[in-house]
Design a protein around this motif. Structure first.
Motif, PDB file in Angstrom:
ATOM      1  N   ILE A  39       0.244   5.857   5.937  1.00  0.00           N
ATOM      2  CA  ILE A  39       0.381   4.346   6.224  1.00  0.00           C
ATOM      3  C   ILE A  39       0.650   4.055   7.877  1.00  0.00           C
ATOM      4  CG2 ILE A  39       1.866   2.189   5.686  1.00  0.00           C
ATOM      5  CD1 ILE A  39      -0.472   3.022   3.495  1.00  0.00           C
ATOM      6  N   VAL A  40       1.501   4.886   8.429  1.00  0.00           N
ATOM      7  CA  VAL A  40       1.650   4.726   9.768  1.00  0.00           C
ATOM      8  C   VAL A  40       0.544   4.940  10.542  1.00  0.00           C
ATOM      9  CG1 VAL A  40       3.199   5.881  11.656  1.00  0.00           C
ATOM     10  CG2 VAL A  40       4.276   5.259   9.486  1.00  0.00           C
ATOM     11  N   VAL A  41      -0.037   5.836  10.220  1.00  0.00           N
ATOM     12  CA  VAL A  41      -1.448   6.027  11.147  1.00  0.00           C
ATOM     13  C   VAL A  41      -2.405   4.836  10.911  1.00  0.00           C
ATOM     14  CG1 VAL A  41      -3.454   7.682  11.552  1.00  0.00           C
ATOM     15  CG2 VAL A  41      -1.160   8.729  11.182  1.00  0.00           C
ATOM     16  N   ALA A  42      -2.564   4.408   9.706  1.00  0.00           N
ATOM     17  CA  ALA A  42      -3.219   3.304   9.525  1.00  0.00           C
ATOM     18  C   ALA A  42      -2.614   2.096  10.166  1.00  0.00           C
ATOM     19  CB  ALA A  42      -3.539   2.856   7.952  1.00  0.00           C
TER      20      ALA A  42
ATOM     21  N   ALA B 147      -4.895  -5.353   6.586  1.00  0.00           N
ATOM     22  CA  ALA B 147      -4.683  -5.241   4.903  1.00  0.00           C
ATOM     23  C   ALA B 147      -5.746  -4.577   4.254  1.00  0.00           C
ATOM     24  CB  ALA B 147      -4.535  -6.786   4.313  1.00  0.00           C
ATOM     25  N   VAL B 148      -6.892  -4.634   4.862  1.00  0.00           N
ATOM     26  CA  VAL B 148      -8.266  -3.730   4.178  1.00  0.00           C
ATOM     27  C   VAL B 148      -7.950  -2.329   4.783  1.00  0.00           C
ATOM     28  CG1 VAL B 148     -10.669  -3.266   4.544  1.00  0.00           C
ATOM     29  CG2 VAL B 148      -9.730  -5.761   3.979  1.00  0.00           C
ATOM     30  N   GLN B 149      -7.380  -2.012   5.956  1.00  0.00           N
ATOM     31  CA  GLN B 149      -7.169  -0.788   6.642  1.00  0.00           C
ATOM     32  C   GLN B 149      -6.188  -0.053   5.627  1.00  0.00           C
ATOM     33  OE1 GLN B 149      -6.495  -1.436  10.781  1.00  0.00           O
ATOM     34  NE2 GLN B 149      -8.087  -0.369  11.114  1.00  0.00           N
TER      35      GLN B 149
ATOM     36  N   ALA C 136      -4.820   3.857   1.499  1.00  0.00           N
ATOM     37  CA  ALA C 136      -4.132   4.302   0.352  1.00  0.00           C
ATOM     38  C   ALA C 136      -5.036   4.588  -0.824  1.00  0.00           C
ATOM     39  CB  ALA C 136      -3.295   3.047  -0.158  1.00  0.00           C
ATOM     40  N   GLY C 137      -6.084   3.761  -1.195  1.00  0.00           N
ATOM     41  CA  GLY C 137      -7.012   3.868  -2.132  1.00  0.00           C
ATOM     42  C   GLY C 137      -7.560   5.092  -2.059  1.00  0.00           C
ATOM     43  N   VAL C 138      -8.345   5.276  -0.799  1.00  0.00           N
ATOM     44  CA  VAL C 138      -9.029   6.785  -0.603  1.00  0.00           C
ATOM     45  C   VAL C 138      -8.118   7.772  -0.805  1.00  0.00           C
ATOM     46  CG1 VAL C 138     -10.331   8.169   1.192  1.00  0.00           C
ATOM     47  CG2 VAL C 138     -10.795   5.519   0.999  1.00  0.00           C
ATOM     48  N   SER C 139      -7.048   7.734  -0.248  1.00  0.00           N
ATOM     49  CA  SER C 139      -6.070   8.852  -0.612  1.00  0.00           C
ATOM     50  C   SER C 139      -5.721   9.183  -2.079  1.00  0.00           C
ATOM     51  CB  SER C 139      -4.709   8.582   0.234  1.00  0.00           C
ATOM     52  OG  SER C 139      -5.102   8.624   1.518  1.00  0.00           O
ATOM     53  N   ILE C 140      -5.342   8.169  -2.718  1.00  0.00           N
ATOM     54  CA  ILE C 140      -5.229   8.179  -4.078  1.00  0.00           C
ATOM     55  C   ILE C 140      -6.267   8.697  -4.780  1.00  0.00           C
ATOM     56  CG2 ILE C 140      -4.824   6.908  -6.303  1.00  0.00           C
ATOM     57  CD1 ILE C 140      -3.071   5.012  -4.688  1.00  0.00           C
ATOM     58  N   LEU C 141      -7.438   8.374  -4.641  1.00  0.00           N
ATOM     59  CA  LEU C 141      -8.936   8.815  -5.346  1.00  0.00           C
ATOM     60  C   LEU C 141      -8.878  10.114  -4.969  1.00  0.00           C
ATOM     61  CD1 LEU C 141     -11.284   8.173  -6.936  1.00  0.00           C
ATOM     62  CD2 LEU C 141     -12.501   7.694  -4.961  1.00  0.00           C
ATOM     63  N   ALA C 142      -8.694  10.778  -3.704  1.00  0.00           N
ATOM     64  CA  ALA C 142      -8.868  12.093  -3.362  1.00  0.00           C
ATOM     65  C   ALA C 142      -7.977  13.001  -4.145  1.00  0.00           C
ATOM     66  CB  ALA C 142      -8.870  12.320  -1.922  1.00  0.00           C
TER      67      ALA C 142
ATOM     68  N   ALA D 107       0.770  -1.264   0.116  1.00  0.00           N
ATOM     69  CA  ALA D 107      -0.193  -0.173   0.117  1.00  0.00           C
ATOM     70  C   ALA D 107       1.108   1.219   0.087  1.00  0.00           C
ATOM     71  CB  ALA D 107      -1.009  -0.124   1.156  1.00  0.00           C
ATOM     72  N   LEU D 108       2.065   1.317   0.741  1.00  0.00           N
ATOM     73  CA  LEU D 108       2.752   2.310   0.955  1.00  0.00           C
ATOM     74  C   LEU D 108       3.461   2.580  -0.540  1.00  0.00           C
ATOM     75  CD1 LEU D 108       4.477   4.508   2.327  1.00  0.00           C
ATOM     76  CD2 LEU D 108       6.105   2.873   2.852  1.00  0.00           C
ATOM     77  N   PHE D 109       3.894   1.477  -1.304  1.00  0.00           N
ATOM     78  CA  PHE D 109       4.593   1.697  -2.768  1.00  0.00           C
ATOM     79  C   PHE D 109       3.429   2.155  -3.828  1.00  0.00           C
ATOM     80  CE2 PHE D 109       5.385  -0.242  -6.710  1.00  0.00           C
ATOM     81  CZ  PHE D 109       6.673   0.214  -7.013  1.00  0.00           C
ATOM     82  N   ALA D 110       2.208   1.614  -3.644  1.00  0.00           N
ATOM     83  CA  ALA D 110       1.192   2.093  -4.481  1.00  0.00           C
ATOM     84  C   ALA D 110       0.838   3.424  -4.412  1.00  0.00           C
ATOM     85  CB  ALA D 110      -0.023   1.335  -4.247  1.00  0.00           C
TER      86      ALA D 110
END
Length: 118
Positions: free
Chosen positions: A44-47, A71-73, A78-84, A16-19
């Motif tokens: 990623i650290v907070v998640a 893993a879902v977290q 990461a996904g929500v951050s990328i989308l935003a 997730a960090l890499f993506a």
């Protein structure tokens, strides 16, 4: 935190960090890339610090399921951050939304029942 011993959770966090880093590198202008790097690592650290199950429910959840929840977290944050960022909301707003997605996982994924009665 039994999920810490899980290779699945650690692999999900690194992936997730890499993506997130790759996506932010492409979506953010060159001037904002240092901020995007700090935000990606912070999300990623907070998640990782958010518990995958709440309160007494964590005792009833198997360690494999805790790893899956973690893993879902990671992927949700990461996904929500990328989308935003893709939608143009800004890097800091994307970080807040990503952390919010990680916090929602234990709230919307209920713990298993103690025992089924027949």
């Amino acid at each position: 935190m039994p999920w810490i011993r899980s290779r699945v959770a650690w692999g999900a966090g690194l992936l997730a960090l890499f993506a997130l880093l790759r996506a932010l590198r492409r979506l953010v202008e060159a001037d904002d890339r240092p901020l995007a790097l700090v935000v990606a690592v912070g999300v990623i650290v907070v998640a990782g610090l958010v518990p995958p199950a709440l309160g007494s429910a964590a005792a009833r959840v198997a360690s494999e399921q805790l790893a899956a929840r973690k893993a879902v977290q990671f992927f949700g944050a990461a996904g929500v951050s990328i989308l935003a960022v893709y939608l143009g909301l800004g890097v800091v707003v994307a970080a807040v939304l990503g952390i919010g997605a990680a916090v929602l996982v234990p709230l919307i994924w209920p713990a298993p029942a103690e025992g089924r009665r027949r």
